[in-house]
Design a protein around this motif. Sequence first.
Motif, PDB file in Angstrom:
ATOM      1  N   GLU A 100      36.447  37.193  46.619  1.00  0.00           N
ATOM      2  CA  GLU A 100      36.326  38.615  46.290  1.00  0.00           C
ATOM      3  C   GLU A 100      37.221  39.456  47.203  1.00  0.00           C
ATOM      4  N   ARG A 110      40.763  39.004  45.997  1.00  0.00           N
ATOM      5  CA  ARG A 110      40.975  39.738  44.749  1.00  0.00           C
ATOM      6  C   ARG A 110      41.180  41.221  45.026  1.00  0.00           C
ATOM      7  N   GLN A 111      40.376  41.802  45.894  1.00  0.00           N
ATOM      8  CA  GLN A 111      40.503  43.221  46.215  1.00  0.00           C
ATOM      9  C   GLN A 111      41.814  43.519  46.946  1.00  0.00           C
ATOM     10  N   GLN A 138      44.636  43.537  44.508  1.00  0.00           N
ATOM     11  CA  GLN A 138      44.619  44.763  43.700  1.00  0.00           C
ATOM     12  C   GLN A 138      45.535  45.826  44.320  1.00  0.00           C
ATOM     13  N   VAL A 152      43.428  43.163  38.699  1.00  0.00           N
ATOM     14  CA  VAL A 152      43.195  41.748  39.004  1.00  0.00           C
ATOM     15  C   VAL A 152      41.787  41.403  38.552  1.00  0.00           C
ATOM     16  N   LYS A 153      41.689  40.403  37.694  1.00  0.00           N
ATOM     17  CA  LYS A 153      40.386  39.968  37.173  1.00  0.00           C
ATOM     18  C   LYS A 153      40.144  38.524  37.584  1.00  0.00           C
ATOM     19  N   THR A 154      38.883  38.235  37.831  1.00  0.00           N
ATOM     20  CA  THR A 154      38.507  36.858  38.135  1.00  0.00           C
ATOM     21  C   THR A 154      38.375  36.117  36.812  1.00  0.00           C
ATOM     22  N   LEU A 192      42.640  33.609  38.967  1.00  0.00           N
ATOM     23  CA  LEU A 192      42.715  35.071  38.955  1.00  0.00           C
ATOM     24  C   LEU A 192      43.823  35.469  37.999  1.00  0.00           C
ATOM     25  N   ALA A 244      46.160  38.692  36.864  1.00  0.00           N
ATOM     26  CA  ALA A 244      46.581  40.031  37.280  1.00  0.00           C
ATOM     27  C   ALA A 244      47.563  40.581  36.252  1.00  0.00           C
TER      28      ALA A 244
END
Length: 181
Positions: free
Chosen positions: A137, A140-141, A144, A152-154, A169, A171
């Motif tokens: 997480e 991912r952040q 972004q 960006v999505k998991t 991931l 993006a």
Amino acid sequence: MVWVNFLPWRRRRQCRQLRRDGLLIAALLAIFLATALPLAQQQALSERQQLRVQWRQETNKQLDRLKARLGRLEQQRDTLRRELAISVGRQERLRAWYAFTQELAGTMPAALWLREINKSTEELTITGFCLQLADLEAFRQRLQRLAPLQQVKTGRLSRDEKKIIHFSLFATLAALEGEHE
């Protein structure tokens, strides 16, 4: 019999005839020169004009060849400018991706490893593995906030028997300048 001397009379007649013939020849010569001289001048003028016309035609042909060559050179210059713009755009995109990869290493938590990065024109797919969901997480952040990424999505998450989390991931890429050339 009386002897008469016809010689002076003959001589005078011959002189008169020579004078008359001389004047006739001089008059004919003057008439000939009066007509031939303008014709000769006209002929010379005509030849000079013909030479000028030929010179102008040659000059025009040379000018046409130069214009054609200039047109080809302008096309070649335009082609080279387009190729240069494409090459410069490509270099800028490569620099942007190089900067992205340099920043990417700094955004990764210590317990997260990447297995693969796939880039298409609109999307970036990152696959890897980590030990905790919090690391994923945080990664991912941080992703972004990097320059060419918008969202960006998991994606797929799985945990193997050793408790290692395998992830994907996805993006969405922001269009870089000159990206679609």
